[in-house]
Structure formats: C-alpha cells, structure tokens
Scaffold this active site. Structure first.
Site: not given
Ligand code: MRU
Length: 373
Positions: A45, A47, A84, A191, A232, A242-243
């Site tokens: 997981r 991006a 995704r 995470q 993302d 983002n998350k």
């Molecule tokens: O659902 P995820 O764990 O794939 O989400 C990840 C995030 O939101 C990260 O902050 C984002 O991808 C940046 S990673 C360098």
C-alpha cells in the site's frame, strides 16, 4: 533498506504489510492477477509503492503471453487499473508502461518483455532517487530542532524506499537536525501504529505514538512544530487527497498556526484533475471499522462508513515538497508552472535533471543542478 517490493527471478516479491509489526513475511507473486489482488488487499500500500508494484505486475503479466497483442496488454493494465482508485501513481505507472509497450510492440516478443521489465525497474529506481530529493528539499525547510507530526505511513514501506514524509525526517537527521516524530495511529487500518512506528524504530528513531484524537491537544500544548504528510493524489489547484484524517489535521494545524507540509513526488500530481472534488475516494469494507486486529469492537448491526481517504483543500496547505523543489501558494500557479515545464520537457516524468519553481537546488544522480534553465 526495507524491501517493500522487488523483482526477483521473474517474480514479484512483496513484504506483506498486513502482518506488520507482528511478522515479517515476504510473498512471491508469479501471476499479475494475484498481484493486483495483493494491491486491493493492502499487502502492499502507499501511492508510490502501488505504482511500482503495478509496473512490475504489467511486466509480469506480459512474460506469460505468447503474442504481444494490444488486447493482451490492455487486459493486464485493466486488472491493475481496477485494484485501487485513489492513488494516481498507479495510473501514472500504467501510462509509463503503455508508452514503452507502444514503442516496442513491433519488436520480437522477447524484446518487448525485456523492455517492460527494464521500465518497471527504472520506475522502481527513480522512486528511491525521487524520495531522496524530496527528503532534502523538505529537510531544508525545518528548524534545527523540530517536532513533526505525521499521519498514516508515508515512509519506505509506502514507496520503493526512503519514503516521502518520512524521507524528510530521514534527510533532516542526515543534515544533523534534532527531529522528534509524533505518529498518529491512523484508524482504521493503523498504518501509523503498525507501519510508521515499525520502520522508524528499525532506523533507530523512536517515535511517540498517539491516537488520532490526541493531535489537537498536543498542538494546543505547543508540543508540535509542524505536520508533514504524504499524498495519494494532488489536483491541479493544490487540493490534496491523502489518508482519512489528514483533513482534520490540516484544519487543526491552521488553527494552531503550524505549517502543514505535503511531501509527494510529481507522479502524485494529477494535472488533469481540476480540483479535489474530482478525486475518486475509495470506500473500504465496514469490517475495517467494526473490527481491530480481527476482533469485533462494535456491536453487530452498527452502520459504518469507511472512506479510505479525504481531501484537504489547498488553502490549508503551507507547501508541497516535490523532487523538483518546494511549491508554495498560490498552488494552482505553482502546479501550472510544473506542468508547463514537464510538457516542455525541462525535466522528465521521473524528475531527475530538474529545475524547481523556486529555483532551488536538486540532484541528477550525484551532480547538483541549480536554478532555472
Ligand atoms: O491506504 P493506504 O495505506 O495505501 O494509504 C496510504 C496513504 O494515504 C499515504 O499517506 C500516501 O499514499 C502517501 S505514501 C508516500
């Protein structure tokens, strides 16, 4: 260095992030459909890591075909495009692989296969170099002693290595700065607790873990100097997906007059997406919210919403740190300048050999390139 994703003996190897921090298990994928499923199920997981994995996956899928037909290639790409929806790096990587396929498709099959593997490896290598450049640009923004709050995992695990937000942390340490990291646990997938804490501890950096709801109180007490997160997808006007929980942190940061930095490669910028309203937000299963580590924590029958990401409006973003330098408001024009420089090929998609919107210094391999060309 943590090996999130790797091409090994004609297969793709992933560190299973669902099992961290309890167990370090590497899984081998020999079929592209199993690999796309692994992306969907969050074995890998983050991006940039998803983008690198999809690139390898397309190369993997094409190793099995007997003839390089456009139909076979597009079917493989489609499998990844449906894994995704939010992280644009996935679609960016597919597009890069498509360009290579289009240039190579009339060559003998072995040559097509070779070029696709070479491109996936290049995307992998470039992501690590990009993160080092982001790290250095970001680190220079920070004071000598700094307490950073980060959300989710934007580290080595979320990329091909080094990380974006955590790349800034690593680079600041390399510059001799005193850095303390507050990691939000990042419900529901944890995470922050599981991955950010795991990878920082492996590097000898001891983070302070907080629940998501503690961030405001820490800021009010004056315990945080800035927020740094990954992204993302960044829209052309500077809105940042983002998350889930990122938006709340941005609002809190603004209320406490703290800088809110986004660290992301230009492969995360979706130049075709006018604003955050156009960014598709992944909805994940209710079980991620009703259960923690496989155990139910809410009564059966409870209704749940589970958007995996949120959008932070550009007005809350102090700066976006890219491999090309630091983009500052007005973000729409900074991103517009970035887009024009790309189309004039002043720097490539991968972002090395670079000039920045601020004329900042960046690297091409080991060589420094400074200022505007
Ligand atoms: O659902 P995820 O764990 O794939 O989400 C990840 C995030 O939101 C990260 O902050 C984002 O991808 C940046 S990673 C360098």
């Amino acid at each position: 260095m943590i090996r999130t994703v790797e091409w090994h003996n004609g297969a793709v190897v992933l560190l299973d992030q669902r099992l961290l921090p309890w167990r370090e298990v590497y899984r081998v994928y020999r079929s592209h459909s199993a690999l796309a499923r692994a992306i969907r199920q969050m074995v890998v997981r983050g991006a940039p890591a998803i983008g690198v994995t999809a690139a390898y996956g397309i190369a993997l899928g094409m190793q099995r075909v007997r003839r390089a037909t456009d139909l076979a290639f597009e079917r493989i790409c489609n499998t990844f495009a449906h894994s995704r929806p939010t992280a644009v790096n996935l679609f960016w990587a597919i597009e890069r692989m498509r360009q290579v396929y289009n240039e190579a498709r009339d060559q003998p099959l072995d040559e097509v296969k070779k070029r696709l593997i070479a491109e996936a490896r290049a995307i992998h290598r470039e992501d690590i170099a990009t993160n080092h450049a982001i790290g250095m640009h970001g680190a220079r923004l920070l004071p000598e002693r700094v307490r950073i709050l980060t959300h989710c995992n934007a580290g080595a695990l979320a990329t091909a290595g080094y990380g974006t937000a955590l790349g800034v942390v690593r680079a600041a340490k390399e510059l001799g700065k005193t850095v303390h990291v507050f990691a939000t646990e990042t419900r529901p997938f944890l995470q922050g607790a599981r991955l950010t804490c795991w990878e920082l501890l492996r590097d000898g950096i001891t983070p302070t873990l907080i629940t998501d709801s503690m961030a405001g109180e820490l800021m009010r007490r004056g315990d945080v100097d800035c927020v740094i997160v990954g992204a993302d997808r960044i829209a052309a006007n500077g809105d940042v997906a983002n998350k889930i929980g990122t938006y709340s942190l941005a609002v809190l940061a603004k209320a406490h007059r703290l800088p809110f930095y986004v660290a992301a490669p230009t492969s995360t910028v979706d130049f075709r997406c006018a604003s955050g309203a156009e960014i598709p937000i992944e909805q994940r299963s209710p079980e991620e919210v009703t259960h923690i580590a496989g155990r139910r924590v809410a009564p059966a029958g409870t209704e749940v919403v589970n958007p995996a990401f949120d959008v932070t409006p550009q007005s809350y973003v102090t700066a976006i740190v890219t491999e090309h330098g630091v983009l500052r408001p007005p973000l729409r024009s900074a991103i517009g300048a970035l887009s024009r420089a790309r189309s004039l090929r002043l720097y490539g998609d991968s972002g090395h050999g670079i000039r920045t919107t601020e004329g900042a210094t960046t690297t091409r391999g080991q060589r420094k390139v400074t200022g505007r060309r």
